[in-house]
Scaffold this motif. Structure first.
Motif, PDB file in Angstrom:
ATOM      1  N   ASP A  92      28.324 139.485  74.106  1.00 48.29           N
ATOM      2  CA  ASP A  92      28.582 140.569  75.047  1.00 48.29           C
ATOM      3  C   ASP A  92      27.251 141.213  75.413  1.00 48.29           C
ATOM      4  O   ASP A  92      26.218 140.914  74.816  1.00 48.29           O
ATOM      5  CB  ASP A  92      29.543 141.590  74.419  1.00 48.29           C
ATOM      6  N   LYS A  93      27.303 142.117  76.405  1.00 50.68           N
ATOM      7  CA  LYS A  93      26.085 142.804  76.849  1.00 50.68           C
ATOM      8  C   LYS A  93      25.579 143.759  75.765  1.00 50.68           C
ATOM      9  O   LYS A  93      26.358 144.229  74.940  1.00 50.68           O
ATOM     10  CB  LYS A  93      26.407 143.648  78.074  1.00 50.68           C
ATOM     11  N   LYS A  94      24.308 144.105  75.862  1.00 50.80           N
ATOM     12  CA  LYS A  94      23.720 144.958  74.828  1.00 50.80           C
ATOM     13  C   LYS A  94      24.434 146.306  74.725  1.00 50.80           C
ATOM     14  O   LYS A  94      24.721 146.774  73.631  1.00 50.80           O
ATOM     15  CB  LYS A  94      22.238 145.184  75.101  1.00 50.80           C
ATOM     16  N   HIS A 112      18.822 143.104  79.011  1.00 50.26           N
ATOM     17  CA  HIS A 112      19.785 142.347  79.818  1.00 50.26           C
ATOM     18  C   HIS A 112      19.969 140.922  79.353  1.00 50.26           C
ATOM     19  O   HIS A 112      19.705 139.981  80.083  1.00 50.26           O
ATOM     20  CB  HIS A 112      19.372 142.371  81.299  1.00 50.26           C
ATOM     21  N   PRO A 114      22.654 138.485  76.527  1.00 53.76           N
ATOM     22  CA  PRO A 114      23.839 138.601  75.666  1.00 53.76           C
ATOM     23  C   PRO A 114      23.447 138.695  74.191  1.00 53.76           C
ATOM     24  O   PRO A 114      22.389 138.194  73.790  1.00 53.76           O
ATOM     25  CB  PRO A 114      24.599 137.291  75.933  1.00 53.76           C
TER      26      PRO A 114
END
Ligand code: SF4
Ligand code: SF4
Ligand code: SF4
Lengths: 257, 383
Positions: A92-94, A112, A114
């Protein structure tokens, strides 16, 4: 006839509130409580297993894919569309993985990309605290948070309690969604919760977790209580963070950023 | 005594048949849910509790209505509540049936329900919730039935019920507190992680429960020759008013803490609830609830309006809807939104969920109807 049989099954067992008659698949998914198990000689032993994720080595989609596939294929994790999906390890994104650690002026390549997520096998796990049946429990021997799929009543209290979204619920029968069945590992049935088990079944056979094996050194697994273990060596050397440390759950998964 | 429930007007029987039909339809929907799994609901990985658990949350409060009457009646010998007491106790029974039913239909594997008793786990609040809910059910059944039976035989209730009645007062507080702890003790759920969760539960219960009871009393007075008495009605309306003021005050305290501190975790769920972030139908409902809450207060606080029997039922109905939206839907969906990833996942109940819930309500109301029938017949026989 089929529906009638099903109906009788539900009506009968629900009314009596007794455990369902052993359906063969259900029986196969039984992971016994540790009290009735004996470990083999070749088993890897530790008293507090932990994982360090070197995020510097994991950037592209292709870096993550083999890890996730390794885990999901050995553990018969079904492939279901979100938001009913089941996942043991994913990305998932940070800002989703580390909420509260968002920094808009951070270097692009850190902010930016994963990040990998899995159950943290918390040292102080809220999922274990809330479970009304002890279907989720922490193994005294090595601190791994595991589940007894046969005891779980599907109340999903553990999902509300886990602050890391590590747990998935079987909203439907998972078997049609399993691409290739691994007969060595049990399937689950609908109505129970599941999550990463730190590969207890592989540790018992003396093997490293599947994701670690597939990671080409990006994931490091070992015993925190052993000062000479790989994980302790890495933790001494590198600056690491954990997810939501402020909640006091003491995650056993560390990230090198 | 139960035989008195077997003699009734066609309207009484028609009502019971209607409830049975609703139970049948919902039962069929439950069968589908058991067969296909909870995929038939709107629940998902991030919003893992929804409409069913919302009913538990709300009806636990309704079950408490009893204590607001039992306490003045037995502790302060406030005789005006004499006739309403039994209604309150029986309403509690129906409400608890709805609570327990809502938990059962929410389970993924209901046939394993007894595991909660087979492996008792004192560190789980859900275990305690089962204990207190069932305990409260039995307490009210015993107390209600025994006092009614002695009334029928023209005797004073036996001495041993007194301690049970006192116990039921404390117990009523426990069902709220324990249900509130179900939410308040979870790390990482910002909306729920508040020390005034249990007080909020109590405040909203003590207004919504008696409000529903009073509405039911109005209906019974319309349909039957049963009369609760003017003084009792006035007193209950007053209790409702005070409790609602406290309830709204507690809610405003939460708003202040969230928005003055400006801690994102505390603000986001409330921003979502009122539509400033990812607004959806929940925000519309919350604004309706806000409007109705203030409307009900405006109609309840001035004694002139409160004592006007043309206005009072509307004020009560507004209050019931407002508290239902706030505590049932808002608390649940807001607790899961934003999710643990600070993201947003949509949830709305589906048709099967609504049908099953309707059946759970119908079974509770069925029990209340029968118990009320018995109670009213006995009161008629003896007066
Ligand atoms: S990450 Fe979640 S599921 Fe895993 S041990 Fe911690 S609380 Fe439990
Ligand atoms: S869903 Fe299963 S594992 Fe989770 S709390 Fe309920 S019984 Fe325990
Ligand atoms: S440790 Fe094992 S179960 Fe957990 S994510 Fe890795 S492969 Fe999957």
């Amino acid at each position: 006839m089929e529906t009638r049989r099903k109906f009788l099954k539900y009506a009968g067992v629900s009314l009596l509130g007794l455990a369902a008659a052993p359906v063969s698949r259900a029986a196969a998914s039984y992971i016994p409580h540790e009290s009735h198990t004996k470990s083999r000689a070749e088993a890897l032993t530790g008293s507090r297993w932990a994982m360090v994720i070197d995020t510097r080595k994991l950037t592209r989609e292709s870096d993550f894919k083999p890890l996730i596939e390794a885990c999901h294929s050995v553990h018969n994790v079904p492939d279901i569309e979100p938001p009913l999906d089941i996942k043991w390890i994913w990305t998932d994104k940070k800002e989703h993985v580390f909420p509260g650690k968002h920094n808009e002026f951070q270097a692009e390549k850190i902010e930016h990309k994963p990040y990998l997520l899995l159950c943290n096998h918390c040292h102080n796990p809220p999922c274990v605290r809330v479970c009304p049946t002890q279907a989720t429990f922490k193994r005294e021997s090595d601190g791994i948070v595991v589940m007894d799929m046969h005891r779980c009543i599907g109340c999903r209290y553990c999902m509300a309690a886990c602050p890391y979204g590590a747990r998935s619920f079987n909203f439907m029968d998972p078997s049609p969604h399993i691409k290739e069945l691994n007969r060595e590992y049990p399937e689950r049935m609908r109505g129970v919760v599941e999550k990463c088990n730190f590969c207890v079944e592989r540790l018992a056979e003396g093997k490293m977790p599947a994701c670690v094996e597939a990671s080409d050194g990006a994931l490091i697994f070992g015993d925190l209580d052993d000062p000479y273990s790989e994980v302790r060596k890495v933790l001494r050397k590198e600056y690491t963070i954990r997810r939501k440390p402020g909640l006091g759950t003491e995650p056993n998964v560390y990230y090198i950023i | 005594m139960l035989e008195t429930a077997l003699k009734g007007s066609p309207r009484y029987w028609g009502w019971l048949v209607l409830l049975l039909i609703i139970m049948g339809i919902g039962g069929a929907a439950w069968y589908v849910q058991l067969d296909q799994g909870l995929q038939v609901t709107g629940l998902n990985r991030d919003v893992s509790w929804g409409f069913y658990i919302a009913q538990l949350t709300y009806m636990v409060g309704v079950a408490a209505a009893a204590v607001m009457l039992v306490l003045p009646y037995y502790f302060h010998h406030y005789k005006a509540f004499k006739k309403m007491i039994i209604l309150a106790e029986f309403q509690a029974i129906g409400a608890i049936i709805i609570c327990i039913g809502s938990i059962v239909v929410d389970l993924g594997q209901p046939q394993r329900m007894l595991n909660v008793l087979l492996y008792p786990t004192p560190n789980s609040v859900l275990f305690w919730d089962m204990v207190v809910l069932n305990g409260y059910l039995f307490l009210n059944l015993i107390i209600g039935w025994v006092t009614l039976q002695s009334q029928r035989n023209n005797m004073l209730p036996p001495k041993w019920v007194k301690p049970l009645i006192y116990l039921s007062i404390v117990w009523a507080v426990s069902i709220h507190t324990v249900t509130a702890f179900l939410y308040a003790g979870l790390p990482g759920r910002h909306l729920w992680l508040t020390a005034i969760m249990a007080p909020r539960f109590l405040a909203s219960a003590f207004c919504a429960g008696p409000a529903i009871l009073l509405l039911v009393a109005f209906i019974l007075e319309k349909l039957t020759d049963f009369r609760v008495g003017e003084e009792a009605k006035k007193a209950v309306a007053k209790i409702v008013t005070y409790a609602m003021c406290i309830n709204v005050f507690f809610f405003l305290c939460e708003i202040f803490t969230g928005f003055y501190s400006q801690i994102p975790g505390h603000m986001h769920p409330m921003m979502f609830l009122f539509g400033f972030e990812h607004g959806n139908y929940v925000a519309v409902l919350m604004w309706i609830a806000t409007f109705l809450a203030f409307l009900s207060l405006a109609l309840l606080i001035p004694p002139k309006l409160r004592e006007n029997h043309k206005i009072l039922p509307w004020a009560l109905a507004a209050l019931v809807v407002a508290t239902y939206i706030d505590k049932g839907i808002g608390l649940l969906v807001g607790g899961f939104t934003p999710n643990v990833f600070e993201g947003f996942t949509f949830y709305a109940p589906t048709m099967p969920e609504i049908l099953i819930t309707a059946a759970v309500y119908a079974s509770g109301i069925f029990a209340i109807t029968i118990l009320y029938k018995v109670a009213l017949t006995v009161q008629k026989e003896t007066s």
